[in-house]
Design an enzyme around this catalytic site. Structure first.
Site, PDB file in Angstrom:
ATOM      1  N   SER A 260       0.924  -1.211   0.038  1.00 26.77           N
ATOM      2  CA  SER A 260       0.198   0.089   0.105  1.00 26.77           C
ATOM      3  C   SER A 260       1.035   1.238  -0.051  1.00 26.77           C
ATOM      4  CB  SER A 260      -1.034  -0.011   1.017  1.00 26.77           C
ATOM      5  OG  SER A 260      -0.178   0.222   2.532  1.00 26.77           O
ATOM      6  N   LYS A 261       0.342   2.315  -0.094  1.00 23.02           N
ATOM      7  CA  LYS A 261       0.968   3.708  -0.335  1.00 23.02           C
ATOM      8  C   LYS A 261       1.965   3.909   0.838  1.00 23.02           C
ATOM      9  CE  LYS A 261      -0.431   6.151  -3.819  1.00 23.02           C
ATOM     10  NZ  LYS A 261      -2.056   6.449  -3.835  1.00 23.02           N
ATOM     11  N   ARG A 262       1.791   3.175   2.040  1.00 27.59           N
ATOM     12  CA  ARG A 262       2.704   3.526   3.094  1.00 27.59           C
ATOM     13  C   ARG A 262       3.990   2.812   2.875  1.00 27.59           C
ATOM     14  NH1 ARG A 262       2.165  -0.521   7.410  1.00 27.59           N
ATOM     15  NH2 ARG A 262       0.511  -1.886   6.526  1.00 27.59           N
TER      16      ARG A 262
END
Ligand code: GLU
Length: 490
Positions: A260-262
């Protein structure tokens, strides 16, 4: 028996974003088709009209084009199974759903949104309720159905799932999977707006388009029994299912979770903006879930086609490692010709030197071995534009046997020598400075260390003294050497 031509399809929903997981699906579909002499189809799945995003289809075309996944059939190139955009196929699906209704394999459902919302609300605490539909309209008397239709009551068409028994299907990667039929919801096939659901349209289209291998992320595994039952309901051949493993990201504590984005950029365009090359991304994601037979990592797209085989796809989750991707990118950058490198690097050179004409060849020669992303270039070369502030003790270096006194002498001698030069090439600078070191009876390093420090204002530089002087040009080089000398004499 005659072997069917292999046909795969990439069927993205135009969401305005190409997740690396989607791109990997496209790549594997392409590789399966091309490695087996087959056809790769692009189909746009836009039946969810509420989620349409302006320009999203162009992002799909641009991405496929940039990475070289050329589709043989699709909305823009045509083909005998078109149209290839689901919204343009809207009228195709309803008759198939009606056929199932008339055969008792599907039914009209007139439940209002209010009723369904209330149903979910009332079953909130009920653990035995799977969250699906309670089959309220499944056995409405025919007269009732006719009346409601006649009155123009809005309806959806639902699939009548078997309530007993189980459904088994085979997946090339995950093996044989069995699910109890009672767990399957009577899913919607046609929505009240007349559009098919994704779950229905994909089966109809894959059949009508003669798709032989359905390749998609493993998040679709649990829906596959429903698709299988649809194929069975129509009496159609089931395609070969190839579900791909999850892509994970590394967390700070060393554990992994779904990418994911993180974890970092997850979109193709974002990775490009960060400085990764399209061919690096393709090569890297090819290895996220597929293992080549030989122990090797670097593949062009053509080499992937030559080496790919479905049995190399693994079901264990793959970890997206940004450091590894960066390493791959560096390898691709080093494999470029000098001219290719300069062409790619020029926009970044121009960020620092908007209009100056530098010796790009020399600049390229010092950067190409070091750069792992082109986006690093502006920072790496900013010292060539503006001499950084630096302390005099940069001139002191044990290995080169330099101190403040001899550095001053070396700079003075170098300035005198360089003033005389007309040909400011790396070779001439090299010859002149090496000859000077010999004349002064010092190690090359004793002369070159202070020259490089004065020219760059930094201890660690891409390239050596001669390259830096060559790029700076005569006037700027001599100006910088004088500044160094003044620092030493202060
Ligand atoms: N439209 C679906 C998606 O974008 C495609 C899934 C499939 O390949 O069947 O996820």
């Amino acid at each position: 028996m005659q072997q069917k031509t292999v046909r795969t399809r990439f069927a993205p929903s135009p969401t305005g974003f190409m997740h690396v997981g989607n791109l990997r699906t496209a790549l594997y579909e392409y590789l399966i088709a091309k490695s087996l002499g087959g056809t790769f189809v692009l189909r746009i799945e836009d039946t969810d009209q509420e989620r349409l995003v302006e320009g999203a289809v162009d992002i799909i075309y641009n991405t496929l084009d940039k990475v070289g996944l050329k589709h043989d059939e699709g909305p823009d190139v045509g083909g005998e199974y078109g149209p290839y955009v689901q919204s343009e196929r809207k009228n195709i699906y309803q008759p198939y759903a009606e056929q199932l209704v008339s055969e008792g394999k599907a039914y009209y459902c007139f439940c209002s949104k209010e009723r369904l919302d209330a149903l979910h609300e009332s079953k909130k605490e009920d653990d035995t309720f799977s969250g699906g539909y309670d089959r309220h309209c499944r056995d409405l008397p025919k007269e009732e159905v006719d009346r409601l239709l006649h009155e123009g009551t809005p309806y959806v068409i639902r699939q009548r799932m078997p309530i007993e028994g189980s459904t088994t299907f085979d997946d090339v990667v995950y093996g044989s999977i069995t699910i109890e039929n009672r767990e399957l919801e009577d899913q919607i096939l046609i929505k009240s707006d007349g559009y098919p659901t994704y779950n229905f349209a994909n089966v109809i289209d894959d059949h009508l388009m003669n798709i032989t291998h359905v390749v998609r992320g493993c998040e679709y595994l649990t829906s596959t029994p429903k698709y299988n039952l649809l194929y069975q309901a129509f009496g159609w051949d089931v395609p070969t299912y190839v579900h791909l493993p999850l892509i994970m990201g590394k967390n700070e504590d060393g554990s992994v979770s779904k990418l994911s984005k993180r974890h970092g950029s997850t979109g193709f365009e974002d990775l490009i903006r960060e400085g990764y090359l399209p061919q690096t991304i393709v090569n890297y994601i090819a290895l996220l879930g597929w293992c080549p037979k030989e122990n090797r990592e670097l593949f062009t797209l053509q080499e992937l086609v030559e080496n790919f085989s479905i049995d190399g796809i693994s079901k264990s989750p793959a970890v997206f490692d940004y450091d590894k991707l960066t390493w791959f990118n560096g390898e691709y950058i080093r494999a470029m010709s000098e001219q290719e490198f300069i062409d790619h690097a020029m926009p970044y050179f121009r960020k620092v030197f908007p209009d100056a004409g530098l010796n790009w060849q020399v600049l390229a020669s010092i950067l190409q071995p070091r750069v792992t992303k082109f986006t690093q270039i502006p920072e790496m070369i900013s010292f060539l534009k503006v001499l950084p502030e630096y302390p005099a003790d940069f001139f002191v270096n044990k290995k080169s046997k330099t101190n403040l006194e001899n550095s001053a002498q070396m700079l003075k001698e170098s300035i005198a020598e360089l003033e005389k030069m007309d040909d400011w090439s790396v070779d001439s600078l090299h010859d002149a400075l090496i000859a000077l070191a010999q004349k002064l009876e010092v190690k090359n390093g004793t002369l070159l260390w202070p020259v490089r420090i004065a020219a760059a204002g930094m201890t660690v530089t891409p390239g050596g003294a001669m390259e830096i002087l060559a790029i700076l040009g005569k006037q700027e080089s001599i100006r910088r050497l004088h500044i160094g000398l003044e620092k030493l004499q202060a």
